[in-house]
Design a protein around this motif. Sequence first.
Motif, PDB file in Angstrom:
ATOM      1  N   GLU A 171       0.775  -1.212  -0.156  1.00 53.97           N
ATOM      2  CA  GLU A 171      -0.069   0.248   0.020  1.00 53.97           C
ATOM      3  C   GLU A 171       0.894   1.231  -0.106  1.00 53.97           C
ATOM      4  O   GLU A 171       1.807   1.298   0.744  1.00 53.97           O
ATOM      5  N   PHE A 172       0.494   2.287  -0.768  1.00 56.62           N
ATOM      6  CA  PHE A 172       1.276   3.317  -1.002  1.00 56.62           C
ATOM      7  C   PHE A 172       2.017   4.047   0.161  1.00 56.62           C
ATOM      8  O   PHE A 172       3.084   4.357   0.216  1.00 56.62           O
ATOM      9  N   ASN A 173       0.808   4.629   1.110  1.00 54.20           N
ATOM     10  CA  ASN A 173       1.395   5.462   2.078  1.00 54.20           C
ATOM     11  C   ASN A 173       2.601   4.870   2.885  1.00 54.20           C
ATOM     12  O   ASN A 173       3.366   5.482   3.507  1.00 54.20           O
ATOM     13  N   ASP A 192      -4.173   3.401  -4.632  1.00 59.26           N
ATOM     14  CA  ASP A 192      -5.421   4.419  -3.995  1.00 59.26           C
ATOM     15  C   ASP A 192      -4.874   4.776  -2.578  1.00 59.26           C
ATOM     16  O   ASP A 192      -4.907   4.040  -1.755  1.00 59.26           O
ATOM     17  N   LEU A 193      -4.966   6.163  -2.625  1.00 58.98           N
ATOM     18  CA  LEU A 193      -4.396   6.647  -1.257  1.00 58.98           C
ATOM     19  C   LEU A 193      -5.466   6.677   0.055  1.00 58.98           C
ATOM     20  O   LEU A 193      -4.794   6.465   1.146  1.00 58.98           O
ATOM     21  N   GLN A 229      -5.728   0.952   3.083  1.00 61.75           N
ATOM     22  CA  GLN A 229      -4.714   0.692   4.149  1.00 61.75           C
ATOM     23  C   GLN A 229      -3.998  -0.433   4.106  1.00 61.75           C
ATOM     24  O   GLN A 229      -3.120  -0.482   4.928  1.00 61.75           O
TER      25      GLN A 229
END
Length: 455
Positions: free
Chosen positions: A70-72, A294-295, A298
């Motif tokens: 996941e990106f974050n 997708d920001l 989670q």
Amino acid sequence: MDGAAFTTLERANAQDVDRAVAAARRAFDDGRWSRAAPAERKRVLHRIADIIEERALELTVLGVRDNGTEFNMALKAEAGSAAGTFRYYAEAVDKIYGEVAPTAEDVLGLVHREPVGVVGAIVPWNFPLMIGAWKLAPALATGNSVVLKPAETASLSLLKLAEYCMEAGLPDGVLNVVTGQGSVAGEALALSMDVDVLVFTGSGATGRRLLEYSARSNLKRVYLELGGKSPNVVFADAPDLEKAAAVSAMGIFRNSGQVCVAGSRLLVERSIHDDFVAALSRHAGALRVGDPLDLGSQVGAINSLDQLEGNLGFVADATAQGAEIALGGGRILESTGGYYMEPTVLTGVAPDNRVFREEVFGPVLAVTAFDGDEEAIALANATDYGLAAGVWTGNLGRAHRMVRGIRAGIVHVNTYGGSDNTVPLGGVKQSGNGHDKSLHAIDKYLDLKTAWIQL
Ligand code: ADP
């Protein structure tokens, strides 16, 4: 994320690996890096960190498309962490001293610390940049040359990092990346007669092979970080059970459980078992699992279909052996079209259940109730692994007794995860040997040489 190809990679064979090792050896022997002034090596390592920071976004998106994290989280745990690691070891470069031995008057005994030579590094797909940097930064800081073999399903960000290293001024031949299959390129690297030290993070099965390859070749030193089945022990006297539930949920479900230190066994004191499992399941069930780019997500994807099927197999076996599903248990297919899995909580997991003993490396939490400190320690240690652990209690004496009693490389108290570069990470038992991170990691990349001088 869904198995669709978006690039192709070179599949290195044994000759390619030999060429890379020869280039590393030439670079080491002619001293272009190994004998560079520490202040110069420090400057280059800081510059690498600068470039990683400047291009963190590009690097992270590349990595996320490759492995599905996941990106974050990837932004922080991959690019952010790698930059920090290069800085940490850049700062260490010119603070490593030799020793003057306390000998008799007529002798001078000096202990030099010298780079080992050519380091082979084989890394996994879950956090390629973070783990790659844990190996590369201290190896390069101490003047070694490196041949790096990334995982088949997560090579792109490390290839990009190698470009940054050249841009930052790392001389040609000092860092070489060979992409390809573990059973071909990885094996050739581990069997090389000219690799001095092999550092590895991955599965126990591969770790065993690497030790064999070492024995069959040049007895290279092999340092292994092999994952775990880490216990997270929650006592009824924990200061904030709601926080313990939320943090414990992330302790297993972040990156879909594809984390070597994941708290994959929850041991809960029997008196709070039902309430705690309900609270943890509430937090876990609320996590948004979906597209890693997708920001709002989670939790991202499972790395591969094989991995996903293996996770589902663990759930099926666990329930067949008497465990109950308190949350999840299945693939998320309709809304995603890809390799996604529900955070899964299994209760009533007995110590002889496969899911209690073997590493899933997926979003599957095995829950077991206990009564009292002794049973907690016995259950925590009832595994061949010994990487990480967690303990939640408001009782200081109990916290220290648990830290002493649990055999693991790190024991978190009233938290789970989130250590930094100042502390070592390494396992005991079948979780491996040697440490990444901290100044202790440096020892793997330096040989001791004594000069015994008659005066
Ligand atoms: P995981 O289960 O995390 O994929 P692996 O041990 O299979 O763990 O993979 C970790 C790394 O080890 C990857 O880079 C992979 O290519 C490499 N690898 C796998 N098999 C071998 C092998 N026989 N020899 C050397 N490296 C290998």
